[in-house]
Design a protein around this motif. Structure first.
Motif, PDB file in Angstrom:
ATOM      1  N   LEU A  68       0.827  -1.208   0.000  1.00 38.34           N
ATOM      2  CA  LEU A  68       0.000   0.000   0.000  1.00 38.34           C
ATOM      3  C   LEU A  68       0.862   1.260   0.000  1.00 38.34           C
ATOM      4  N   VAL A  69       1.968   1.240   0.731  1.00 38.13           N
ATOM      5  CA  VAL A  69       2.835   2.418   0.821  1.00 38.13           C
ATOM      6  C   VAL A  69       3.337   2.822  -0.561  1.00 38.13           C
ATOM      7  N   ILE A  70       3.605   1.826  -1.410  1.00 33.63           N
ATOM      8  CA  ILE A  70       4.093   2.148  -2.764  1.00 33.63           C
ATOM      9  C   ILE A  70       2.932   2.621  -3.632  1.00 33.63           C
ATOM     10  N   LEU A  71       1.829   1.846  -3.615  1.00 38.50           N
ATOM     11  CA  LEU A  71       0.680   2.178  -4.477  1.00 38.50           C
ATOM     12  C   LEU A  71       0.125   3.567  -4.160  1.00 38.50           C
ATOM     13  N   ALA A  72       0.174   3.960  -2.913  1.00 37.59           N
ATOM     14  CA  ALA A  72      -0.394   5.235  -2.484  1.00 37.59           C
ATOM     15  C   ALA A  72       0.181   6.413  -3.257  1.00 37.59           C
ATOM     16  N   LEU A 234       2.590   8.191 -11.667  1.00 39.54           N
ATOM     17  CA  LEU A 234       1.579   7.541 -12.513  1.00 39.54           C
ATOM     18  C   LEU A 234       1.599   6.047 -12.221  1.00 39.54           C
ATOM     19  N   LEU A 235       0.493   5.386 -12.510  1.00 40.07           N
ATOM     20  CA  LEU A 235       0.391   3.954 -12.219  1.00 40.07           C
ATOM     21  C   LEU A 235       1.104   3.164 -13.312  1.00 40.07           C
ATOM     22  N   THR A 236       2.426   3.305 -13.376  1.00 40.58           N
ATOM     23  CA  THR A 236       3.215   2.628 -14.406  1.00 40.58           C
ATOM     24  C   THR A 236       3.446   1.173 -14.020  1.00 40.58           C
ATOM     25  N   PRO A 237       3.811   0.323 -14.997  1.00 40.99           N
ATOM     26  CA  PRO A 237       4.185  -1.062 -14.655  1.00 40.99           C
ATOM     27  C   PRO A 237       5.322  -1.088 -13.635  1.00 40.99           C
ATOM     28  N   PHE A 238       6.242  -0.108 -13.730  1.00 39.48           N
ATOM     29  CA  PHE A 238       7.349  -0.081 -12.775  1.00 39.48           C
ATOM     30  C   PHE A 238       6.842   0.082 -11.349  1.00 39.48           C
TER      31      PHE A 238
END
Lengths: 647, 647
Positions: A68-72, A234-238
């Motif tokens: 979650l910390v990364i996705l946020a 941005l919600l990139t694949p990376f």
């Protein structure tokens, strides 16, 4: 005395029934165990689960939050990707577990990544795997203990200033428990492990029930959302890969069982394999459950409150006793997770030492039949890490898990190579390797593909870890692993070189020593000197007394006394205008060595008085010690210290 | 080789012309000096004044202020008592100087309080004097350096955070200068000492001239008055005594010359005596002048600005270059004051070591003919003090000067006793003592009264110091001096006991050793073992090989190999069920010792491979070392390490 096997043996066997002395050590770690007791020190499946799985299971306390910390960084909506990522991690976990299941049965004498790499990939990859695993065991201790201490200090903020001291104390405690032996440490750790497990399962079950009945609530007053990125992403694949990589910290600890197969009761492979499956099932259930509930209750990643805490107070309706119990047990299990590393590190160190990559001493079993030196070494290094990183999980986390995924990768590449070799055998043909026997396996293609897939996935994860966390501290590990490998290589070279030079094949004829020339160093003429003279005379008649003169009058006096007491032994007086003591002696011996015949040995006898009080040694010159340092590399010169006991 | 005095001597003298290697040490402290150069390393009167007096003279920088700080507790009016107190201190100083003048002539081989106490009062008072002096030398270094650093950091406040580092650096610098030798350290220190002296004398002269002409001003913007008392005090005799005691810090350092007589050129006593009189005259002039001017210009005791600084800017009309030069030189002289202690401490330590109260090593002269060990020890202890007390003069001052006054008291009591003895001799009769010859002295009564008066006064000062400063830190010294005395006594007992046990009078008949029994310890059968076996065979035919079995299979293998390579030597295998290595060997040797005949010696040969790489030693067991520890107290057992060199 007891004569042993008199027909076939010319050696006298004498059993030393020295029961070691009782002391503070006995009190701390228990009475010594004889070697014959070794087989009893194994553990059953239930205790094994507690010992080996607490590391893996404790990671459910933070793995979801790390996703979650990364996705946020991509906003609240992106948090919904957590569950699919968790599913992907569980798939990866299944691949890794299947691989390790095969490893455990293929290598019943224990192994894991290091052994698998050594047998299938060669020495260099094996050293890398060994270094990676050792690093990660150490980090497991530092991270788990620090994380556990963080839980304690969250509950009791007054203790925050003492967090390093508390962490060191806890490491010391786990060390002592492990020095007592694996069985007892299993018992000490089994109960809280199971209590934690049940508490977590109850929370997930109740939460799922509420969701099913539609009564699951939302988090009241959720904490402010926190992300480890500084700017919006941005919600990139990376980003998704980064979140995936962070979430895989859930998988640390899976390796431990494969390394520790020998700790299990017979049938070892079967028991270890079953425990691995139990553990993976529980881990997957908890991890998926927690991640699912986190999304459903709208938990926010935060620095202030953990995700597990948010779920718990939503499911149990507030910060009541049940909530406190769950959070407390999480703290306990985190501290206990360090125990897994204490079970794994010493065993791996012993295997590495056995193969000549680490000091031999790591193979010795201590008085309680555990690899004491490995346990103590692990505790010491972890303590240093805790001190250097202020017992801060945030500072330690970037170093963590790279080693594990590097070793996963090597292990699965190794297994893939093994299946490929297996596929090219004739049915019935077998290759006997160091730790296992290789047969033809009809399903080799399927197994090879599975392992290759796992290797590929874990290699990606390792890379993503290394790249995204490099500047935060991963560089330390990236630097440390090659350094460790260099160290292994140097040690290995030393042992091999030593073995070659000590080998009896090298030179079959030895000249006998024909002449003993004895140099008796005297600092004056007294009882100690005469004791040395008597001993020198018992060795040979060719004795020369040598005295270093710092003061002309003292030399004169010594010379006169020697004429009375010296039993006619020749005295050489070395003038030392610069008041040096050792150098003139070394120079003199050098001269003698140059004039020496072959088959002649020079023995330097140094009378030294010793006293029962240790502190008195600073009141005397340590001539023998200094001479030893100066002459140890000179063949054919032997130094004998003749002690003269003074009460 | 060079035969020495062939008619009367049977010893061969060989001059070791080892010029010691050039190295970083040579670079740092200069080329080594041969013992024959010793006589040249003495100093003349002018250099002597700089070396021995900088401690005493530098105290004028703070002594007046310390009187004022106490008096200020009774209000501004009480400050006027400073000058009468200074006069009283100068009277005391004259008494002490007269006493030391007599001491220097009575003890031309150097002495001071320790020697005087030893000769006239006995061993225990001498030990107390020695302990007191050592303590105070150490404190002189710590206080002077810290005070000098405080001057530097007052001028450059940015350096305040690095004051401990600067202090350690300065101590290191003074240490190196002293390790180079007393003559050169004298030269290095003479110039700044004289510059300081002249600058201070100029200030006092100018100030007195202005006062005479009526042009002396008052301090502009004097700092706020500060007192070390927290509440207002009445002007009691106790307060005056306290102020007097604080002011006597001006007298620290007087002792140094008497201790260092031997450092002077011949005629030593005359030169040293003259320097003492010069020093006392200058000290009295400066101290009285500064105290007088302090009252006349209305200087206030303060934490912010020193009294000397206030006088200087009043006399020189502001903070101009002359002012800055004077303050700067005061800082330099304070750092240099530490040098006095570096001249005195090592000499006193050497005398104490000579008498058997301190480790003998303190009597050894280093490569530059100075007592290097004393110099290094002083530097180390002073560094520890500086670190413990944060290089803070305020924290260190309460510990200071008690030792000096205790030693003054003992010294003068000793001199009084001496005059009393002298008065009871017949004219012409003499008593030869260790360091001096005692004659009848017709003025004994007068001298005895003078010294008794001095002893009484300094005893009072010591008591006042101890009582008023006890809680501020004096307790440390009050505790330390008895502990040092205990240490001296223990060391002295050890040396005496050793000398008695080593004495050749004790036992005039020695049995010759008739039987050599050799135990060869083997850890396996390899080249190192065989090197040990060859050496063992060169000692005797009675060789037994001993192997400790931790593992049954290994033992079997070793036994078989030994049958091939062991040259028929008997092999004993010791079973060790608890995996102990050293204990079974010790137990076995114990058994042998109990069965041993008289005149039999047991030699344990331990083959040990050595490698040029120091780090490899951690890769091997240090069996020989452990055995040595276990067996060193057992008479008749000798351990020989036979090194086998491995490249």
């Amino acid at each position: 005395m007891q004569i042993y096997d008199p027909e076939t043996s010319d050696a006298i066997h004498r059993s030393a029934n020295t029961t070691p002395r009782r002391s503070w050590r006995t009190w701390l770690i228990g009475r010594p165990l004889p070697t014959a007791d070794a087989a009893h020190q194994t553990i059953g499946k239930r205790v094994g689960l507690a010992v080996f799985a607490s590391d893996a299971l404790s990671s459910t306390a933070y793995a979801t939050q790390e996703i979650l910390v990364i996705l946020a960084a991509a906003g609240v909506v992106a948090l919904q990707y957590a569950f699919p990522i968790a599913v992907a991690i569980v798939v990866l976990m299944i691949i890794v577990v299947v691989s390790y299941e095969q490893t455990i049965h293929a290598y019943p004498s224990g192994g894991g990544a290091y052994v698998v790499s050594r047998e299938n990939l060669g020495e260099a990859p094996a050293e890398v795997a060994g270094a990676a695993l050792l690093t990660d065991y150490i980090l497991t201790v530092a991270v788990s203990i620090s994380s556990g201490v963080a839980m304690i200090t969250s509950a009791f903020p007054a203790l925050f200033d003492y967090r390093i001291e508390i962490a060191l104390l806890l490491i010391g405690l786990v060390m002592v428990v492990n020095l007592r032996g694996v069985k007892e440490s299993g018992m000490a750790f089994a109960i809280p492990a199971y209590v934690f497990l049940i508490a977590m399962l109850v929370m997930v079950a109740v939460g799922m029930g509420q969701w099913f009945l539609g009564t699951l609530g939302l988090v009241e007053n959720p904490p402010e959302m926190y992300t480890s990125y500084e700017t919006f992403q941005l919600l990139t694949p990376f980003l998704l890969l980064h979140a995936f990589a962070s979430g895989t910290s859930a998988m640390t600890g899976i390796e431990a069982i494969a390394n520790g197969v020998t700790a299990f009761k017979e049938p070892r492979s079967r028991n270890a394999g079953l425990v691995l499956i139990w553990m993976a099932t529980i881990l997957a259930t908890l991890f998926l459950g927690i991640t699912f509930l986190a999304n459903e209750v709208g938990a926010m990643p935060s620095e202030i409150e953990t995700v597990v805490s948010q779920i718990a107070r939503t499911v149990f309706y507030g910060q009541n006793f049940v909530y406190l119990f769950l959070v407390g047990m999480t703290a306990v299990i985190l501290v206990m997770a360090a125990n897994t590393a204490f079970a794994g590190f010493p065993r791996l160190a012993a295997i590495l030492a056995q193969d000549g990559f680490m000091p031999r001493q790591f193979t010795y079993r201590g008085s309680r039949l555990v690899f004491s030196r490995g346990i103590v070494a692990l505790a010491l290094i972890a303590c240093i890490l805790v001190i250097l990183f202020d017992a801060s999980v945030n500072k330690l986390i970037p170093l963590y898990a790279i080693g594990v995924f590097l070793s996963f990768t090597l292990s699965q590449v190794g297994m893939a190579v093994r299946w490929w070799k297996s596929g090219h055998l004739q049915p019935g043909e077998e290759i006997v390797e160091k730790s296992s026997v290789l047969h033809y396996d009809s399903r080799w293609m399927f197994k090879m593909v599975t392992n290759s897939l796992g290797a590929f996935a874990t290699a990606i994860v390792t890379l993503v870890f290394g790249v995204t966390k490099f500047r935060d501290g991963a560089w330390i590990v990236v630097l440390l692993i090659p350094l460790l490998v260099l160290g292994f290589t140097a040690i290995s070279k030393h042992y091999q070189n030593l073995a070659r030079q000590l080998s009896l094949d090298r030179n079959r004829s030895f000249p006998r020593i024909h002449r003993q020339r004895v140099i008796l160093l005297i600092s004056g003429v007294h009882q100690g000197t005469l004791a040395g003279l008597r001993y020198a005379h018992s060795l040979t008649d060719d004795v020369t007394a040598v005295y270093v003169s710092l003061d002309h009058d003292e030399a004169k006096k010594t010379q006169e006394k020697w004429r009375v007491w010296g039993e006619g032994v020749r005295l050489v007086i070395l003038d030392s205008p610069y008041r040096l003591l050792i150098e003139p002696i070394l120079e003199y011996i050098e001269t003698l060595c140059n004039m020496r015949q072959s088959n002649e040995v020079i023995t330097v006898v140094v009378p030294q008085f010793v006293s029962r009080h240790w502190w008195t040694s600073i009141l005397h010159n340590q001539t023998a010690f200094m001479l030893r340092l100066g002459l140890i590399f000179r063949p054919g010169v032997i130094i004998i210290e003749v002690p003269y006991q003074v009460d």
